[in-house]
Design a protein around this motif. Structure first.
Motif, short mmCIF file in Angstrom:
data_model
loop_
_atom_site.label_atom_id
_atom_site.label_comp_id
_atom_site.label_asym_id
_atom_site.label_seq_id
_atom_site.Cartn_x
_atom_site.Cartn_y
_atom_site.Cartn_z
N HIS A 31 0.80 -1.22 0.00
CA HIS A 31 0.00 0.00 0.00
C HIS A 31 0.84 1.28 0.00
O HIS A 31 2.00 1.26 0.39
CB HIS A 31 -0.96 -0.01 1.19
CG HIS A 31 -1.96 -1.11 1.09
ND1 HIS A 31 -2.95 -1.11 0.13
CD2 HIS A 31 -2.12 -2.27 1.78
CE1 HIS A 31 -3.68 -2.21 0.25
NE2 HIS A 31 -3.20 -2.93 1.24
N ARG A 145 -15.00 -7.10 0.47
CA ARG A 145 -14.73 -6.84 -0.94
C ARG A 145 -15.99 -6.95 -1.78
O ARG A 145 -16.84 -7.82 -1.54
CB ARG A 145 -13.67 -7.83 -1.47
CG ARG A 145 -12.36 -7.71 -0.72
CD ARG A 145 -11.39 -8.80 -1.15
NE ARG A 145 -10.80 -8.61 -2.46
CZ ARG A 145 -9.56 -8.13 -2.68
NH1 ARG A 145 -8.80 -7.78 -1.66
NH2 ARG A 145 -9.10 -8.00 -3.91
N ARG A 166 -10.59 -9.01 -12.83
CA ARG A 166 -9.30 -9.38 -12.23
C ARG A 166 -9.59 -9.95 -10.84
O ARG A 166 -10.41 -9.39 -10.09
CB ARG A 166 -8.41 -8.14 -12.10
CG ARG A 166 -7.11 -8.39 -11.34
CD ARG A 166 -7.23 -8.12 -9.83
NE ARG A 166 -5.99 -8.44 -9.14
CZ ARG A 166 -5.75 -8.19 -7.87
NH1 ARG A 166 -6.66 -7.60 -7.12
NH2 ARG A 166 -4.61 -8.53 -7.32
N ASN A 206 -12.71 -5.33 -4.68
CA ASN A 206 -11.89 -4.90 -3.54
C ASN A 206 -12.74 -4.12 -2.55
O ASN A 206 -13.93 -3.88 -2.78
CB ASN A 206 -10.69 -4.06 -4.01
CG ASN A 206 -9.42 -4.43 -3.26
OD1 ASN A 206 -9.45 -4.59 -2.04
ND2 ASN A 206 -8.32 -4.58 -3.98
N SER A 210 -8.98 0.29 -0.87
CA SER A 210 -8.09 -0.10 -1.97
C SER A 210 -8.62 0.37 -3.31
O SER A 210 -7.86 0.78 -4.18
CB SER A 210 -7.88 -1.62 -1.99
OG SER A 210 -7.04 -2.01 -0.92
N GLU A 233 -5.85 -9.82 7.26
CA GLU A 233 -4.45 -9.69 6.82
C GLU A 233 -3.56 -9.81 8.06
O GLU A 233 -3.96 -9.43 9.15
CB GLU A 233 -4.24 -8.32 6.17
CG GLU A 233 -5.21 -8.08 5.02
CD GLU A 233 -4.81 -6.92 4.13
OE1 GLU A 233 -3.79 -6.26 4.41
OE2 GLU A 233 -5.53 -6.69 3.14
C1 GTR Z 1 -6.07 -5.17 -0.90
C2 GTR Z 1 -5.16 -5.85 0.07
C3 GTR Z 1 -3.82 -6.10 -0.58
C4 GTR Z 1 -3.99 -6.85 -1.88
C5 GTR Z 1 -5.03 -6.19 -2.75
C6 GTR Z 1 -5.31 -6.98 -4.03
O1 GTR Z 1 -7.33 -4.95 -0.31
O2 GTR Z 1 -4.97 -5.07 1.22
O3 GTR Z 1 -2.98 -6.80 0.27
O4 GTR Z 1 -4.36 -8.17 -1.59
O5 GTR Z 1 -6.22 -5.97 -2.05
O6 GTR Z 1 -6.46 -6.97 -4.46
O7 GTR Z 1 -4.39 -7.57 -4.59
#
Ligand code: GTR
Length: 324
Positions: A31, A145, A166, A206, A210, A233
């Protein structure tokens, strides 16, 4: 005599005063600056350096500059990197037990996920990680997500039809999107923005922070609240690094990781609201789905397939489902 004794004690004092060589710990983070995880990791690094009197000097490398998550997991496992903040999504390919956390809708909500992770089930995940070279010291939030895309709001599973999403590197997610009628492409996080922009993919999935911090929202204008995954995480330390650490410093590092998680969870809940407000203000259309159960039902076959290949993990799934 007096002189000799003075000289000796002087030499001894000099020896004692020579500081032990500091251990430089290299930490991986995907991040950017200011993201809750980044702030918490930096606080962890500072805390460890201060409380070990500089015996351990952690540095956090942000923005995934040290590689994508699957590579970084390997590097932490083989001791090339010392610590990281890993999402449990891509971890499932290496530590099958952690795939339980990637089953759609396995956690009812974030509070239940906290109760699970802070209890005996969380310990079982830590034990599985430890067998594969990763010491999980504490758990960060990653919200829930949902799918977003450049084409249209997803209100029913049928709206996924023909769209290319994706996913993180994990076969379970490919199956999950297939079951919904979309097409899945595993891809590194850092490649998603450009791929959305050039139309290589139509969407991704997501949490709000993010979606916002990666700027995907600038290109994908439809965010549809499916909440299909709640994935914790870790702050994970390499077993090789851990074994070379004194008990005194292990206790300091563990406490610093726990404190960092408290900070991260607090920053997270604020950032989720800020990010949502920011993407909405930029014109992203956020929609509820018509019937959340329709999504749950469509993704249910992921469980059957997973448990068929991992019958030993059924009790873990049941334990989570039984956690209030
Ligand atoms: C985010 C996560 C990352 C990574 C990312 C992804 O929310 O914090 O570690 O996994 O998503 O979609 O690749």
């Amino acid at each position: 005599m007096t002189f000799t004794r003075f000289a000796l004690s002087g030499a001894l004092a000099a020896l004692i005063a020579v500081p032990a060589v500091a251990e430089d710990w290299r930490g991986w983070n995907i991040h950017p600056e200011g993201y809750p995880n980044t702030v918490a990791l930096e606080s962890f690094a500072k805390d460890v350096a201060a409380k070990t009197d500089g015996r351990i000097e952690p540095t956090v490398y942000n923005n995934g500059t040290l590689g994508d998550q699957p590579d970084a997991i390997e590097q932490v496992r083989n001791g090339g990197l010392d610590f990281a903040n890993f999402n449990m999504g891509p971890m499932g390919q290496i530590v099958p037990a952690t795939n339980v956390m990637s089953l759609p809708f396995i956690f009812r909500d974030v509070d239940q996920m906290h109760r699970v992770m802070d209890g005996p089930v969380g310990q079982q995940f830590s034990d599985a990680l430890a067998k594969e070279g990763l010491v999980a010291l504490s758990w960060f939030d990653s919200g829930s997500r949902s799918f977003y895309n450049t084409k249209r709001p997803i209100k029913t599973p049928a709206d996924m039809d023909g769209l290319k999403f994706r996913v993180m590197s994990n076969d379970l997610y490919v199956e999950m999107v297939d079951d919904l009628g979309g097409n899945a492409t595993p891809m590194a996080y850092g490649e998603v923005y450009q791929s959305l922009k050039t139309g290589v993919i139509d969407g991704a999935e997501n949490n709000y922070p993010s979606f916002e911090s990666s700027n995907h929202y600038e290109v994908a204008k439809y965010y549809s609240i499916t909440n299909h995954l709640i994935i914790p995480e870790c702050i994970c330390v390499s077993t090789a690094t851990w074994e070379a650490t004194s008990d005194e410093d292990k206790a300091i590092v563990t406490q610093a990781a726990i404190d960092a998680a408290v900070l991260q969870r607090d920053l997270w809940s604020k950032r989720e609201m800020e990010s949502r407000a920011k993407v909405e203000a930029s014109g992203v259309e956020i929609n509820e789905v018509d019937d959340p159960k329709a999504f749950q039902d469509a993704m249910a076959p992921v469980y059957a397939g997973f448990l068929k290949s991992n019958p030993d993990l059924e009790s873990l799934v049941k334990e989570i489902q039984a956690t209030e």
